[in-house]
Scaffold this motif. Structure first.
Motif, PDB file in Angstrom:
ATOM      1  N   THR A   1       2.570   1.642  -3.559  1.00 24.10           N
ATOM      2  CA  THR A   1       1.486   2.072  -4.372  1.00 24.10           C
ATOM      3  C   THR A   1       1.057   3.646  -4.271  1.00 24.10           C
ATOM      4  O   THR A   1       1.054   4.266  -5.231  1.00 24.10           O
ATOM      5  CB  THR A   1       0.204   1.376  -4.381  1.00 24.10           C
ATOM      6  OG1 THR A   1       0.768  -0.521  -4.392  1.00 24.10           O
ATOM      7  CG2 THR A   1      -0.752   1.602  -5.546  1.00 24.10           C
ATOM      8  N   SER A   2       1.107   3.879  -3.032  1.00 26.09           N
ATOM      9  CA  SER A   2       0.547   5.282  -2.891  1.00 26.09           C
ATOM     10  C   SER A   2       1.895   6.135  -3.118  1.00 26.09           C
ATOM     11  O   SER A   2       1.376   7.244  -3.487  1.00 26.09           O
ATOM     12  CB  SER A   2       0.044   5.518  -1.185  1.00 26.09           C
ATOM     13  OG  SER A   2       1.157   5.211  -0.412  1.00 26.09           O
ATOM     14  N   PHE A   3       2.891   5.891  -3.009  1.00 20.63           N
ATOM     15  CA  PHE A   3       3.950   6.758  -3.258  1.00 20.63           C
ATOM     16  C   PHE A   3       4.222   6.961  -4.875  1.00 20.63           C
ATOM     17  O   PHE A   3       4.461   7.850  -5.151  1.00 20.63           O
ATOM     18  CB  PHE A   3       5.347   6.239  -2.649  1.00 20.63           C
ATOM     19  CG  PHE A   3       6.681   6.967  -2.849  1.00 20.63           C
ATOM     20  CD1 PHE A   3       6.551   8.450  -2.322  1.00 20.63           C
ATOM     21  CD2 PHE A   3       7.524   6.681  -3.659  1.00 20.63           C
ATOM     22  CE1 PHE A   3       7.707   9.259  -2.585  1.00 20.63           C
ATOM     23  CE2 PHE A   3       8.499   7.520  -4.164  1.00 20.63           C
ATOM     24  CZ  PHE A   3       8.809   8.978  -3.582  1.00 20.63           C
TER      25      PHE A   3
ATOM     26  N   THR B   1       0.757  -1.200  -0.056  1.00 20.45           N
ATOM     27  CA  THR B   1      -0.149  -0.024  -0.077  1.00 20.45           C
ATOM     28  C   THR B   1       0.883   1.233  -0.006  1.00 20.45           C
ATOM     29  O   THR B   1       0.690   2.167  -0.837  1.00 20.45           O
ATOM     30  CB  THR B   1      -0.976  -0.040   1.078  1.00 20.45           C
ATOM     31  OG1 THR B   1      -1.809  -1.178   1.326  1.00 20.45           O
ATOM     32  CG2 THR B   1      -1.616   1.141   1.294  1.00 20.45           C
TER      33      THR B   1
ATOM     34  N   ARG C   1       3.039  14.042  -9.185  1.00 22.99           N
ATOM     35  CA  ARG C   1       2.225  15.054  -9.139  1.00 22.99           C
ATOM     36  C   ARG C   1       3.296  16.046  -8.487  1.00 22.99           C
ATOM     37  O   ARG C   1       2.773  17.287  -8.373  1.00 22.99           O
ATOM     38  CB  ARG C   1       1.309  14.917  -7.992  1.00 22.99           C
ATOM     39  CG  ARG C   1       0.169  14.171  -8.817  1.00 22.99           C
ATOM     40  CD  ARG C   1      -1.429  14.135  -7.877  1.00 22.99           C
ATOM     41  NE  ARG C   1      -1.719  12.950  -7.988  1.00 22.99           N
ATOM     42  CZ  ARG C   1      -2.538  12.331  -6.728  1.00 22.99           C
ATOM     43  NH1 ARG C   1      -2.428  13.071  -5.706  1.00 22.99           N
ATOM     44  NH2 ARG C   1      -2.893  11.147  -6.773  1.00 22.99           N
ATOM     45  N   LYS C   2       4.401  15.648  -7.926  1.00 20.89           N
ATOM     46  CA  LYS C   2       5.197  16.746  -7.450  1.00 20.89           C
ATOM     47  C   LYS C   2       5.909  17.518  -8.676  1.00 20.89           C
ATOM     48  O   LYS C   2       6.228  17.035  -9.747  1.00 20.89           O
ATOM     49  CB  LYS C   2       6.460  15.927  -6.662  1.00 20.89           C
ATOM     50  CG  LYS C   2       5.954  15.208  -5.278  1.00 20.89           C
ATOM     51  CD  LYS C   2       7.214  14.452  -4.489  1.00 20.89           C
ATOM     52  CE  LYS C   2       8.175  15.191  -4.090  1.00 20.89           C
ATOM     53  NZ  LYS C   2       9.109  14.493  -3.566  1.00 20.89           N
TER      54      LYS C   2
ATOM     55  N   LEU D   1       1.753   6.813  -6.813  1.00 22.63           N
ATOM     56  CA  LEU D   1       1.073   7.657  -7.482  1.00 22.63           C
ATOM     57  C   LEU D   1       1.083   8.902  -6.965  1.00 22.63           C
ATOM     58  O   LEU D   1       0.556  10.190  -7.784  1.00 22.63           O
ATOM     59  CB  LEU D   1      -0.434   7.062  -6.936  1.00 22.63           C
ATOM     60  CG  LEU D   1      -0.800   5.892  -7.352  1.00 22.63           C
ATOM     61  CD1 LEU D   1      -2.564   5.246  -6.761  1.00 22.63           C
ATOM     62  CD2 LEU D   1      -1.125   5.699  -8.730  1.00 22.63           C
ATOM     63  N   TYR D   2       1.668   9.153  -5.874  1.00 29.76           N
ATOM     64  CA  TYR D   2       1.953  10.559  -5.083  1.00 29.76           C
ATOM     65  C   TYR D   2       3.033  11.248  -6.114  1.00 29.76           C
ATOM     66  O   TYR D   2       3.079  12.666  -6.389  1.00 29.76           O
ATOM     67  CB  TYR D   2       2.204  10.672  -3.858  1.00 29.76           C
ATOM     68  CG  TYR D   2       2.683  11.897  -3.209  1.00 29.76           C
ATOM     69  CD1 TYR D   2       1.650  13.112  -3.018  1.00 29.76           C
ATOM     70  CD2 TYR D   2       3.942  11.816  -2.824  1.00 29.76           C
ATOM     71  CE1 TYR D   2       2.355  14.227  -2.628  1.00 29.76           C
ATOM     72  CE2 TYR D   2       4.406  13.021  -2.174  1.00 29.76           C
ATOM     73  CZ  TYR D   2       3.671  14.429  -2.203  1.00 29.76           C
ATOM     74  OH  TYR D   2       4.186  15.408  -1.761  1.00 29.76           O
ATOM     75  N   SER D   3       4.327  10.424  -6.241  1.00 31.24           N
ATOM     76  CA  SER D   3       5.274  11.326  -6.925  1.00 31.24           C
ATOM     77  C   SER D   3       5.303  11.916  -8.130  1.00 31.24           C
ATOM     78  O   SER D   3       5.863  13.018  -8.451  1.00 31.24           O
ATOM     79  CB  SER D   3       6.556  10.172  -6.751  1.00 31.24           C
ATOM     80  OG  SER D   3       6.320   9.239  -7.728  1.00 31.24           O
TER      81      SER D   3
END
Length: 83
Positions: free
Chosen positions: A28-30, A25, A36-37, A32-34
Motif C-alpha cells: 500500500t505504501s509503495f 502495508t 509521486r515519482k 501511494l509513493y510511486s
C-alpha cells in the motif's frame, strides 16, 4: 468468534498474520509513493508519448560521475526524417 480470540486460541497463526500485515502495508505504501515519482506518468491524454520529450543531452540519473552525454546521431537523423 472475535479475531483476537482466534489468535489467542491458535498461536501458530500469529507469524502469518504479522507477515501478511507487513506485506500489505508495504504494498500500500509503495502504491501511494510511486505516482509521486517523476518517472511515473499517469496522464495519457495530455502526453501520450512521453519518450518523445526526453532530451538525450540531459542526464536523467540521480548522479553522474565523469560521463558525457551526447545526442545519438542516428536518432537525430530519424527524428528529422519523421518530422
Amino acid at each position: 468468534m472475535n479475531f483476537f480470540q482466534l489468535l489467542r486460541k491458535k498461536k501458530e497463526l500469529i507469524p502469518l498474520v504479522a507477515f501478511m500485515t507487513v506485506a500489505a502495508t508495504g504494498a500500500t505504501s509503495f502504491a501511494l509513493y510511486s505516482p509521486r515519482k517523476t518517472d511515473v506518468i499517469i496522464d495519457r491524454k495530455r502526453n501520450p508519448e512521453p519518450w518523445e520529450t526526453v532530451d538525450p543531452s540531459v542526464p536523467t540519473k540521480l548522479i553522474t560521475i565523469n560521463q558525457e552525454w551526447k545526442p545519438i546521431e542516428e536518432l537525430q537523423k530519424v527524428r528529422r526524417a519523421t518530422k
